[in-house]
Design a protein around this motif. Structure first.
Motif, PDB file in Angstrom:
ATOM      1  N   SER A   1     -36.864  33.275  33.266  1.00  0.00           N
ATOM      2  CA  SER A   1     -38.051  32.939  32.484  1.00  0.00           C
ATOM      3  C   SER A   1     -39.225  32.715  33.439  1.00  0.00           C
ATOM      4  O   SER A   1     -39.049  32.572  34.646  1.00  0.00           O
ATOM      5  N   THR A   2     -40.402  32.678  32.889  1.00  0.00           N
ATOM      6  CA  THR A   2     -41.588  32.443  33.709  1.00  0.00           C
ATOM      7  C   THR A   2     -41.982  30.971  33.591  1.00  0.00           C
ATOM      8  O   THR A   2     -41.557  30.160  34.388  1.00  0.00           O
TER       9      THR A   2
ATOM     10  N   CYS B   1     -51.361  28.545  32.057  1.00  0.00           N
ATOM     11  CA  CYS B   1     -49.911  28.625  31.917  1.00  0.00           C
ATOM     12  C   CYS B   1     -49.342  27.371  32.563  1.00  0.00           C
ATOM     13  O   CYS B   1     -49.889  26.865  33.544  1.00  0.00           O
TER      14      CYS B   1
ATOM     15  N   ASP C   1     -45.553  24.670  32.860  1.00  0.00           N
ATOM     16  CA  ASP C   1     -44.160  24.380  32.604  1.00  0.00           C
ATOM     17  C   ASP C   1     -44.039  22.881  32.357  1.00  0.00           C
ATOM     18  O   ASP C   1     -44.805  22.090  32.919  1.00  0.00           O
TER      19      ASP C   1
ATOM     20  N   HIS D   1     -39.259  32.085  41.343  1.00  0.00           N
ATOM     21  CA  HIS D   1     -39.881  33.055  40.441  1.00  0.00           C
ATOM     22  C   HIS D   1     -40.947  32.392  39.563  1.00  0.00           C
ATOM     23  O   HIS D   1     -41.933  33.035  39.190  1.00  0.00           O
ATOM     24  N   GLN D   2     -40.803  31.098  39.255  1.00  0.00           N
ATOM     25  CA  GLN D   2     -41.836  30.386  38.500  1.00  0.00           C
ATOM     26  C   GLN D   2     -43.071  30.172  39.368  1.00  0.00           C
ATOM     27  O   GLN D   2     -44.199  30.368  38.911  1.00  0.00           O
TER      28      GLN D   2
ATOM     29  N   PHE E   1     -44.864  33.448  39.635  1.00  0.00           N
ATOM     30  CA  PHE E   1     -45.600  33.775  38.408  1.00  0.00           C
ATOM     31  C   PHE E   1     -46.886  32.948  38.318  1.00  0.00           C
ATOM     32  O   PHE E   1     -47.957  33.484  38.021  1.00  0.00           O
TER      33      PHE E   1
ATOM     34  N   SER F   1     -52.819  27.369  36.537  1.00  0.00           N
ATOM     35  CA  SER F   1     -51.383  27.095  36.436  1.00  0.00           C
ATOM     36  C   SER F   1     -51.111  25.648  36.831  1.00  0.00           C
ATOM     37  O   SER F   1     -51.739  25.128  37.753  1.00  0.00           O
TER      38      SER F   1
END
Length: 183
Positions: free
Chosen positions: A61-62, A75, A77, A94-95, A98, A109
């Protein structure tokens, strides 16, 4: 591909609070933010066939949320920790990649980090995450501490906005504007 069992529900209270807040932001025309579902393939269902009890992640997942706030793409998390330090292993490469690429496209972000024991939430900008991540990659601490975060990015509830992060986002935009003037 990883396997999912009960760990998928960690942070669900934080996500419920964020979902409630972003629904109110949308209702007030302040922002349009969507929860990004994690792509999974169900393997096992409970006896009623209504709940997934075992699944495989289809792909990495991103981030948990993406959207736009008054013309600014964002964006982020949602993360939760139970101690006064956040293990960087909970923020995957990978997060980070991104979020960095999102920033390079002109977006903002960040993560919203809940220190559940303290009952406090923080907006942690990508540039600070990048600093902590780089420190780890260079052999330093594999976590960052509560006291390393800026008090200005404390996210407080305001009336019915349980995770009112727009004030911290606005503060971050001010910092980003100051940094761009120095370049």
């Amino acid at each position: 591909m990883g396997t999912w069992k009960s760990r998928g529900l960690r942070g669900s209270l934080l996500e419920e609070e964020i979902n409630h807040t972003i629904a109110l932001y949308e209702e007030k025309n302040l922002a349009l933010i969507q929860k990004i579902p994690t792509p999974i393939t169900p393997i096992k269902l409970d006896q009623s066939h209504k709940q997934i009890t075992l699944a495989y992640f289809d792909k990495k997942s991103t981030v948990d949320y993406m959207g736009i706030v008054q013309g600014i793409p964002i964006c982020f998390d949602a993360k939760e920790c139970h101690k006064d330090s956040f293990p960087l292993q909970n923020l995957h490469a990978h997060q980070m990649d991104f979020m960095k690429r999102f920033m390079l496209q002109g977006g903002i972000s960040f993560i919203i980090l809940s220190f559940s024991k303290r009952g406090e939430k923080y907006y942690v900008p990508y540039r600070e995450l990048e600093h902590f991540y780089r420190r780890m990659e260079e052999g330093g601490k594999k976590s960052f501490r509560y006291d390393e975060l800026r008090e200005a990015f404390l996210v407080e509830a305001k009336r019915d906005l349980l995770v009112h992060f727009l004030e911290a986002l606005n503060q971050d935009i001010s910092v980003l504007n100051e940094l761009s003037k120095k370049d």
